[in-house]
Design a protein around this motif. Structure first.
Motif, PDB file in Angstrom:
ATOM      1  N   ARG A  53       0.825  -1.203   0.000  1.00 54.32           N
ATOM      2  CA  ARG A  53       0.000   0.000   0.000  1.00 54.32           C
ATOM      3  C   ARG A  53       0.859   1.252   0.000  1.00 54.32           C
ATOM      4  O   ARG A  53       1.997   1.252   0.455  1.00 54.32           O
ATOM      5  CB  ARG A  53      -0.952  -0.004   1.188  1.00 54.32           C
ATOM      6  N   ALA A  54       0.272   2.311  -0.510  1.00 52.97           N
ATOM      7  CA  ALA A  54       0.947   3.604  -0.476  1.00 52.97           C
ATOM      8  C   ALA A  54       0.822   4.159   0.931  1.00 52.97           C
ATOM      9  O   ALA A  54      -0.236   4.080   1.549  1.00 52.97           O
ATOM     10  CB  ALA A  54       0.302   4.550  -1.480  1.00 52.97           C
ATOM     11  N   THR A  55       1.912   4.720   1.432  1.00 56.70           N
ATOM     12  CA  THR A  55       1.873   5.277   2.785  1.00 56.70           C
ATOM     13  C   THR A  55       2.067   6.789   2.772  1.00 56.70           C
ATOM     14  O   THR A  55       1.827   7.436   3.782  1.00 56.70           O
ATOM     15  CB  THR A  55       2.959   4.644   3.675  1.00 56.70           C
ATOM     16  N   GLY A  56       2.509   7.321   1.664  1.00 54.02           N
ATOM     17  CA  GLY A  56       2.690   8.768   1.658  1.00 54.02           C
ATOM     18  C   GLY A  56       2.939   9.322   0.270  1.00 54.02           C
ATOM     19  O   GLY A  56       3.337   8.606  -0.653  1.00 54.02           O
ATOM     20  N   LEU A  57       2.652  10.615   0.144  1.00 53.39           N
ATOM     21  CA  LEU A  57       2.925  11.330  -1.101  1.00 53.39           C
ATOM     22  C   LEU A  57       3.819  12.517  -0.734  1.00 53.39           C
ATOM     23  O   LEU A  57       3.428  13.375   0.045  1.00 53.39           O
ATOM     24  CB  LEU A  57       1.605  11.815  -1.720  1.00 53.39           C
TER      25      LEU A  57
ATOM     26  N   ARG B 254       5.477  15.760  -1.843  1.00 47.70           N
ATOM     27  CA  ARG B 254       5.295  16.672  -2.970  1.00 47.70           C
ATOM     28  C   ARG B 254       6.604  17.324  -3.410  1.00 47.70           C
ATOM     29  O   ARG B 254       6.735  17.696  -4.565  1.00 47.70           O
ATOM     30  CB  ARG B 254       4.262  17.738  -2.642  1.00 47.70           C
ATOM     31  N   THR B 255       7.560  17.445  -2.505  1.00 40.89           N
ATOM     32  CA  THR B 255       8.810  18.072  -2.944  1.00 40.89           C
ATOM     33  C   THR B 255       9.627  17.099  -3.792  1.00 40.89           C
ATOM     34  O   THR B 255      10.189  17.476  -4.809  1.00 40.89           O
ATOM     35  CB  THR B 255       9.646  18.565  -1.745  1.00 40.89           C
ATOM     36  N   GLU B 256       9.645  15.848  -3.378  1.00 44.97           N
ATOM     37  CA  GLU B 256      10.367  14.836  -4.168  1.00 44.97           C
ATOM     38  C   GLU B 256       9.509  14.302  -5.316  1.00 44.97           C
ATOM     39  O   GLU B 256       9.991  13.543  -6.148  1.00 44.97           O
ATOM     40  CB  GLU B 256      10.747  13.645  -3.256  1.00 44.97           C
ATOM     41  N   ARG B 257       8.220  14.658  -5.306  1.00 40.38           N
ATOM     42  CA  ARG B 257       7.226  14.094  -6.236  1.00 40.38           C
ATOM     43  C   ARG B 257       7.346  12.576  -6.245  1.00 40.38           C
ATOM     44  O   ARG B 257       7.611  11.944  -7.265  1.00 40.38           O
ATOM     45  CB  ARG B 257       7.428  14.635  -7.648  1.00 40.38           C
ATOM     46  N   ALA B 258       7.130  11.996  -5.068  1.00 40.79           N
ATOM     47  CA  ALA B 258       7.303  10.555  -4.940  1.00 40.79           C
ATOM     48  C   ALA B 258       6.171   9.938  -4.119  1.00 40.79           C
ATOM     49  O   ALA B 258       5.639  10.572  -3.204  1.00 40.79           O
ATOM     50  CB  ALA B 258       8.641  10.248  -4.269  1.00 40.79           C
ATOM     51  N   ILE B 259       5.829   8.702  -4.478  1.00 39.76           N
ATOM     52  CA  ILE B 259       4.882   7.905  -3.707  1.00 39.76           C
ATOM     53  C   ILE B 259       5.706   6.972  -2.829  1.00 39.76           C
ATOM     54  O   ILE B 259       6.554   6.239  -3.328  1.00 39.76           O
ATOM     55  CB  ILE B 259       4.020   7.010  -4.634  1.00 39.76           C
ATOM     56  N   ARG B 260       5.461   7.014  -1.532  1.00 39.35           N
ATOM     57  CA  ARG B 260       6.147   6.071  -0.631  1.00 39.35           C
ATOM     58  C   ARG B 260       5.259   4.851  -0.420  1.00 39.35           C
ATOM     59  O   ARG B 260       4.055   4.965  -0.240  1.00 39.35           O
ATOM     60  CB  ARG B 260       6.441   6.744   0.704  1.00 39.35           C
ATOM     61  N   LEU B 261       5.889   3.683  -0.427  1.00 43.45           N
ATOM     62  CA  LEU B 261       5.136   2.438  -0.275  1.00 43.45           C
ATOM     63  C   LEU B 261       5.478   1.770   1.057  1.00 43.45           C
ATOM     64  O   LEU B 261       6.558   1.979   1.621  1.00 43.45           O
ATOM     65  CB  LEU B 261       5.457   1.471  -1.425  1.00 43.45           C
ATOM     66  N   ALA B 262       4.535   0.924   1.519  1.00 49.33           N
ATOM     67  CA  ALA B 262       4.702   0.260   2.819  1.00 49.33           C
ATOM     68  C   ALA B 262       5.925  -0.649   2.830  1.00 49.33           C
ATOM     69  O   ALA B 262       6.525  -0.885   3.883  1.00 49.33           O
ATOM     70  CB  ALA B 262       3.452  -0.547   3.150  1.00 49.33           C
TER      71      ALA B 262
ATOM     72  N   ARG C 208       9.037   7.655  -7.991  1.00 54.04           N
ATOM     73  CA  ARG C 208       9.011   9.057  -8.401  1.00 54.04           C
ATOM     74  C   ARG C 208       8.149   9.191  -9.643  1.00 54.04           C
ATOM     75  O   ARG C 208       8.259   8.390 -10.568  1.00 54.04           O
ATOM     76  CB  ARG C 208      10.424   9.539  -8.687  1.00 54.04           C
ATOM     77  N   ALA C 209       7.294  10.199  -9.647  1.00 53.68           N
ATOM     78  CA  ALA C 209       6.363  10.341 -10.765  1.00 53.68           C
ATOM     79  C   ALA C 209       6.098  11.812 -11.044  1.00 53.68           C
ATOM     80  O   ALA C 209       6.026  12.628 -10.131  1.00 53.68           O
ATOM     81  CB  ALA C 209       5.048   9.633 -10.442  1.00 53.68           C
ATOM     82  N   ASP C 210       5.950  12.150 -12.316  1.00 54.35           N
ATOM     83  CA  ASP C 210       5.605  13.522 -12.698  1.00 54.35           C
ATOM     84  C   ASP C 210       4.116  13.757 -12.544  1.00 54.35           C
ATOM     85  O   ASP C 210       3.674  14.866 -12.292  1.00 54.35           O
ATOM     86  CB  ASP C 210       5.991  13.776 -14.161  1.00 54.35           C
ATOM     87  N   GLY C 211       3.350  12.685 -12.753  1.00 51.59           N
ATOM     88  CA  GLY C 211       1.896  12.791 -12.624  1.00 51.59           C
ATOM     89  C   GLY C 211       1.390  11.693 -11.706  1.00 51.59           C
ATOM     90  O   GLY C 211       1.918  10.581 -11.709  1.00 51.59           O
ATOM     91  N   VAL C 212       0.392  12.021 -10.901  1.00 52.02           N
ATOM     92  CA  VAL C 212      -0.152  11.034  -9.963  1.00 52.02           C
ATOM     93  C   VAL C 212      -1.670  10.997 -10.098  1.00 52.02           C
ATOM     94  O   VAL C 212      -2.333  12.047 -10.121  1.00 52.02           O
ATOM     95  CB  VAL C 212       0.227  11.384  -8.503  1.00 52.02           C
ATOM     96  N   VAL C 213      -2.209   9.787 -10.207  1.00 50.07           N
ATOM     97  CA  VAL C 213      -3.659   9.590 -10.176  1.00 50.07           C
ATOM     98  C   VAL C 213      -3.982   8.883  -8.866  1.00 50.07           C
ATOM     99  O   VAL C 213      -3.523   7.763  -8.636  1.00 50.07           O
ATOM    100  CB  VAL C 213      -4.143   8.735 -11.370  1.00 50.07           C
ATOM    101  N   ILE C 214      -4.733   9.546  -8.014  1.00 49.28           N
ATOM    102  CA  ILE C 214      -5.126   8.937  -6.736  1.00 49.28           C
ATOM    103  C   ILE C 214      -6.418   8.167  -6.955  1.00 49.28           C
ATOM    104  O   ILE C 214      -7.437   8.751  -7.337  1.00 49.28           O
ATOM    105  CB  ILE C 214      -5.341  10.024  -5.656  1.00 49.28           C
ATOM    106  N   ALA C 215      -6.366   6.868  -6.727  1.00 54.06           N
ATOM    107  CA  ALA C 215      -7.543   6.014  -6.954  1.00 54.06           C
ATOM    108  C   ALA C 215      -7.616   4.966  -5.852  1.00 54.06           C
ATOM    109  O   ALA C 215      -7.813   3.780  -6.114  1.00 54.06           O
ATOM    110  CB  ALA C 215      -7.455   5.354  -8.332  1.00 54.06           C
ATOM    111  N   THR C 216      -7.431   5.411  -4.602  1.00 56.86           N
ATOM    112  CA  THR C 216      -7.296   4.438  -3.518  1.00 56.86           C
ATOM    113  C   THR C 216      -8.628   3.966  -2.940  1.00 56.86           C
ATOM    114  O   THR C 216      -8.647   3.164  -2.006  1.00 56.86           O
ATOM    115  CB  THR C 216      -6.388   4.986  -2.402  1.00 56.86           C
ATOM    116  N   GLY C 217      -9.753   4.474  -3.486  1.00 51.45           N
ATOM    117  CA  GLY C 217     -11.038   3.875  -3.138  1.00 51.45           C
ATOM    118  C   GLY C 217     -11.505   4.134  -1.725  1.00 51.45           C
ATOM    119  O   GLY C 217     -11.130   5.115  -1.083  1.00 51.45           O
ATOM    120  N   ALA C 218     -12.343   3.241  -1.252  1.00 47.62           N
ATOM    121  CA  ALA C 218     -12.926   3.365   0.075  1.00 47.62           C
ATOM    122  C   ALA C 218     -12.899   1.994   0.743  1.00 47.62           C
ATOM    123  O   ALA C 218     -12.859   0.968   0.067  1.00 47.62           O
ATOM    124  CB  ALA C 218     -14.366   3.874  -0.022  1.00 47.62           C
TER     125      ALA C 218
END
Lengths: 389, 120
Positions: free
Chosen positions: A77-81, A83-91, A97-107
């Motif tokens: 799972r993703a644990t953090g975003l 914004r300065t590093e433009r990175a998704i941290r994972l568990a 690292r990504a230039d564009g991010v689509v958040i689709a983590t649901g409910a």
């Protein structure tokens, strides 16, 4: 844009990935999913899959010949975003690292506090939930469903068909009054009693009985319902904890514009976790509908690829369906705000009718039971009216 | 095999006409005036595409939003994964005929089971 990360690998995430490729994005595409499974379809989990009529292979959303040229990062799972590093941290410690991010983590399904670890208590949101519930229902016995919403109602209908003794408990005076309004909510939920499923309304649940395994549901009015298995269907909460402190504004999910844009450039949100601005009502609205997760990612992706410089299209009015006791229920539009509901065709007694909701004389929503053709016509009319306004 | 469907004059643009054969086939008259014939049953679940949402050269299943391209039969949106068959349409003397495809149809699991004599 060289790397796009889609966080969430269910219908909304898959739709976003498909849309990226369809719109010509040919860079690196990473899909992150908390579950170990490839994207699968959830509506059958409470119906055909739970009944054993279809298996896991039929749930797959991807076609056999489909290749999105994506990197799949599943089971973490993703644990953090950042914004300065433009990175998704994972568990698991990785970072994307990504230039564009689509958040689709649901409910995630809401649970009853204090019932963790009690065997025989289920929620239904994921494939793993459905597997466990299917195994539980196979033992038969007395099922109590807490919550008379659509998931609860579908589970009740499926379990009834499997031969269980079923009771549905709903805290509100009328089930489904939120999505359908009280009159139609009453008519649709009467399907339970038509079929010999007990429906207890207007009473809350105080707690569950049992030591290691549930054996009863304790009601607030002092009654005790014996139970061999319990399903808690009391809604879902958006999975956005991982975005705390990221700079993405949160308010009942990810607060976003009519095109899915968030408060961070290069970050859009789609699906059940996204609280979209609705230009029709001038308010934000989080819609947990399958069709929203299918259709809306395309406008969010257009926004992402254009750097925010696109006019959002007018979305179709929200649409959802439910199958219960062999009856097909379809709904489109917004029941809230309607001041009048009329049955235009058929009769409610026959469970075959079409009802139109109006506000100041103008149609704002439509409900069909076993009327797919008429429903489609009315839904089109509703859409043209919405697009024209 | 050529099957008479209906008179062209009786099928307005934007409408569909279903032939109650086994499996059913539907003729669509698009808003642009083109005619197409495809298998009527959504490949995901038992639903009549003639009851669906016709837009351009695409029809959306009335139940679950699967979309099919009338020109190719290709599925453009989930939950369906398999295409529908397309059939040739011929208009003669104002009458619409359908020449059935020789391919095997892709029917949803419940229908395939019924045709095979199993439980519906």
């Amino acid at each position: 844009m060289r790397t796009v990360a889609v966080v969430g690998a269910s219908l909304a995430g898959l739709s976003a990935a498909r849309s990226l490729r369809k719109r010509g994005y040919d860079g690196r595409l990473v899909l992150v999913g908390e579950e170990p499974h490839r994207p699968y379809d959830r509506p059958p989990l409470s119906k055909e899959f739970l009944a054993g009529a279809i298996g896991e292979a039929e749930l797959a959303l991807e076609r056999d010949d489909e290749d999105l040229q994506a990197e799949w990062v599943l089971g973490t799972r993703a644990t953090g975003l950042d914004r300065t590093e433009r990175a998704i941290r994972l568990a698991d410690g990785r970072e994307i690292r990504a230039d564009g991010v689509v958040i689709a983590t649901g409910a995630a399904a809401r649970t009853l506090p204090g019932t963790e670890g009690l065997a025989g208590v289920h929620v239904l949101r994921t494939l793993d939930d459905a597997r466990a519930l299917r195994d539980g229902l196979a033992l038969g016995g007395r099922l109590v469903v807490i919550g008379g919403g659509f998931v609860g109602a579908e589970v009740a209908a499926t379990a009834y068909a499997l031969g269980l003794d079923v009771t549905v408990v709903e805290a509100a005076p009328t089930p489904l009054a939120g999505p359908l309004g009280p009159a139609m909510g009453g008519i649709v939920s009467a399907l339970h009693t038509d079929h010999g499923v007990r429906l207890l309304c207007g009473v809350g649940v105080k707690g569950l009985g049992g030591e290691r395994r549930v054996d009863a549901v304790l009601l607030e009015d002092g009654r005790t319902l014996p139970a061999d298995i319990v399903v808690v269907g009391v809604g879902a909460r958006p999975c956005v904890d991982w975005l705390e402190g990221s700079g993405v504004a949160l308010d009942n999910g990810v607060k976003c514009g009519a095109d899915g844009r968030t408060t961070l450039a290069g970050v859009v949100a789609v699906g059940d976790c996204a609280n979209w601005y609705d230009p029709h009502t001038g308010a934000h609205r989080r819609v947990e509908h399958w069709t929203g997760a299918l259709e809306r990612p395309d406008s969010a992706v257009a926004t992402l690829l254009a750097g925010g410089a696109v006019e959002p299209g007018v979305p179709r009015p929200p649409y959802f369906w439910s199958d219960q006791y062999g009856v097909r229920i379809q709904f489109a539009g917004h029941a809230a705000g309607a001041d009048d509901v009329t049955v235009e065709e058929g009769s409610t007694g026959d469970r075959s009718f079409l009802a139109v909701y109006r506000r100041a004389g103008r149609p704002v929503a439509v409900l069909g039971m076993n009327q797919p053709r008429l429903f489609t016509r009315w839904r089109k009319q509703l859409t043209s009216a919405a697009t024209a306004s | 095999m050529m099957i008479p469907a209906c008179r062209l004059a009786d099928l307005p643009r934007g409408e569909a006409h279903r032939l109650d054969i086994e499996p059913p086939v539907s003729v669509f008259h698009t808003d642009d005036g083109e005619l197409f014939a495809i298998d009527d049953t959504c490949t995901h679940q038992d639903a009549s595409l003639a009851d669906g949402w016709l837009e351009g050269c695409e029809v959306e299943c009335p139940l679950h939003a699967s979309k099919f391209d009338l020109r190719t039969g290709a599925v453009d949106a989930p939950p369906a994964k398999l295409p529908v068959r397309t059939h040739e349409v011929v208009v003669e003397d104002g009458m619409i005929y359908v020449r059935l495809s020789a391919q095997a149809p892709n029917l949803p699991p419940c229908i395939s089971a019924r045709l095979a004599g199993g439980p519906a």
